[in-house]
Design a protein around this motif. Structure first.
Motif, mmCIF file in Angstrom:
data_model
loop_
_atom_site.group_PDB
_atom_site.id
_atom_site.type_symbol
_atom_site.label_atom_id
_atom_site.label_comp_id
_atom_site.label_asym_id
_atom_site.label_seq_id
_atom_site.Cartn_x
_atom_site.Cartn_y
_atom_site.Cartn_z
ATOM 1 N N ARG A 33 1.976 0.300 -10.180
ATOM 2 C CA ARG A 33 0.971 1.113 -9.484
ATOM 3 C C ARG A 33 0.286 0.333 -8.353
ATOM 4 O O ARG A 33 -0.010 -0.851 -8.493
ATOM 5 C CB ARG A 33 -0.080 1.615 -10.469
ATOM 6 N N ARG A 37 -1.479 4.767 -8.094
ATOM 7 C CA ARG A 37 -0.299 5.638 -8.082
ATOM 8 C C ARG A 37 0.944 4.759 -8.034
ATOM 9 O O ARG A 37 0.975 3.746 -7.340
ATOM 10 C CB ARG A 37 -0.358 6.574 -6.881
ATOM 11 N N ARG A 42 4.577 7.472 -4.852
ATOM 12 C CA ARG A 42 4.155 7.442 -3.444
ATOM 13 C C ARG A 42 5.323 7.793 -2.526
ATOM 14 O O ARG A 42 5.171 8.536 -1.559
ATOM 15 C CB ARG A 42 3.568 6.073 -3.092
ATOM 16 N N THR A 43 6.504 7.254 -2.833
ATOM 17 C CA THR A 43 7.684 7.581 -2.019
ATOM 18 C C THR A 43 8.057 9.052 -2.160
ATOM 19 O O THR A 43 8.291 9.750 -1.156
ATOM 20 C CB THR A 43 8.862 6.691 -2.431
ATOM 21 N N ASP A 45 6.167 11.522 -3.040
ATOM 22 C CA ASP A 45 5.129 12.336 -2.389
ATOM 23 C C ASP A 45 5.379 12.449 -0.899
ATOM 24 O O ASP A 45 5.212 13.530 -0.302
ATOM 25 C CB ASP A 45 3.744 11.717 -2.620
ATOM 26 N N ARG A 46 5.771 11.329 -0.285
ATOM 27 C CA ARG A 46 6.015 11.345 1.164
ATOM 28 C C ARG A 46 7.222 12.206 1.511
ATOM 29 O O ARG A 46 7.246 12.873 2.549
ATOM 30 C CB ARG A 46 6.189 9.921 1.705
ATOM 31 N N ILE A 115 6.197 1.595 1.333
ATOM 32 C CA ILE A 115 4.863 2.166 1.532
ATOM 33 C C ILE A 115 4.558 2.128 3.017
ATOM 34 O O ILE A 115 4.715 1.092 3.669
ATOM 35 C CB ILE A 115 3.786 1.405 0.735
ATOM 36 N N LEU A 237 -4.598 1.355 1.911
ATOM 37 C CA LEU A 237 -4.372 2.761 1.573
ATOM 38 C C LEU A 237 -5.689 3.485 1.281
ATOM 39 O O LEU A 237 -5.799 4.691 1.497
ATOM 40 C CB LEU A 237 -3.458 2.862 0.356
#
Length: 240
Positions: A33, A37, A42-43, A45-46, A115, A237
């Motif tokens: 995390r 997250r 995170r990947t 989500d993008r 990220i 972030l």
């Protein structure tokens, strides 16, 4: 939303995460995390934000944990490419997923620990806008040193005015770093060696043929390779 060159991305999540130890002793690196997250979420989500409908996620180390983690996701829809029997590295992982019919032409590929913060144009929209299937086997999203955070290497590539890439010369600094994100033609995977191998082998052939290209990312990119990278990335972030 800008039209994308593909609706599918391969997410490379099978690695052992050795540089992230001890955090990866019992947790696969993609589930580490950052700012509350996981790297993998995170990947994904993008991808969903960009409008990419499908993600092919390869698994090897602590594969059950990753499969269970992504099972509830609806966007993007996740398909697993199972490498439990043998870790295939980046090139072999792409070839296995392609042989199973999981990848369209072209497809995006990205590392599960990528990220980034988009600039004026999103990463996947930028790759799509510069894609030329007639000239390219792969289009890599690269970033200059000034926008590559936590990175202390010498760089990866030089890029000419047409966007063609060539490798860093030994003993010199190269101005561009690979972000882990690319748009790939299935042509890149042709006549690939069997089993475990790096995508670098396929890139070198494409460079020799003048078919490996790059586009410079306008946003901010963060390397998250070691535990020491987590805190400064989380701070960025969270807006400082």
């Amino acid at each position: 939303m800008a039209k994308l060159a593909s609706d599918t991305a391969m997410v490379m999540a099978a690695g052992l995460g050795k540089r992230m130890r001890p955090l990866t002793a019992a947790t696969p690196k993609p589930l580490v995390r950052v700012a509350g997250r996981s790297l993998l979420d995170r990947t994904l989500d993008r991808l969903a934000e960009a409008g990419i409908a499908r993600a092919v996620v390869n698994v090897h180390y602590l594969a059950d944990a990753i499969e269970a983690h992504v099972a509830p996701r609806a966007a993007p829809r996740v398909t697993i490419s199972d490498e439990r029997e043998a870790l295939l590295e980046t090139g072999g992982g792409l070839v296995k997923a392609d042989a199973a019919g999981l990848l369209p032409d072209p497809f995006f590929a990205c590392n599960a620990d990528s990220i980034w913060l988009d600039g004026p144009v999103g990463a996947f929209a930028d790759l799509s806008a510069h894609w030329d299937a007639e000239r390219m086997d792969a289009l890599l999203l690269v970033v200059p040193h000034a926008r590559a955070h936590n990175f202390d290497g010498a760089g990866d590539f030089y890029m000419d005015g047409a966007g063609r890439l060539r490798r860093k010369v030994a003993g010199r600094i190269a101005p561009f770093i690979f972000t882990g994100i690319q748009l790939v033609s299935r042509r890149l995977l042709r006549d690939a060696p069997p089993g475990k191998f790096s995508t670098n082998i396929l890139w070198d052939r494409a460079i020799a043929e003048g078919r490996l290209f790059g586009t410079a990312f306008s946003g901010q990119w963060y390397e998250v390779g070691t535990p020491q990278h987590i805190a400064p990335t989380a701070q960025a972030l969270q807006g400082g």
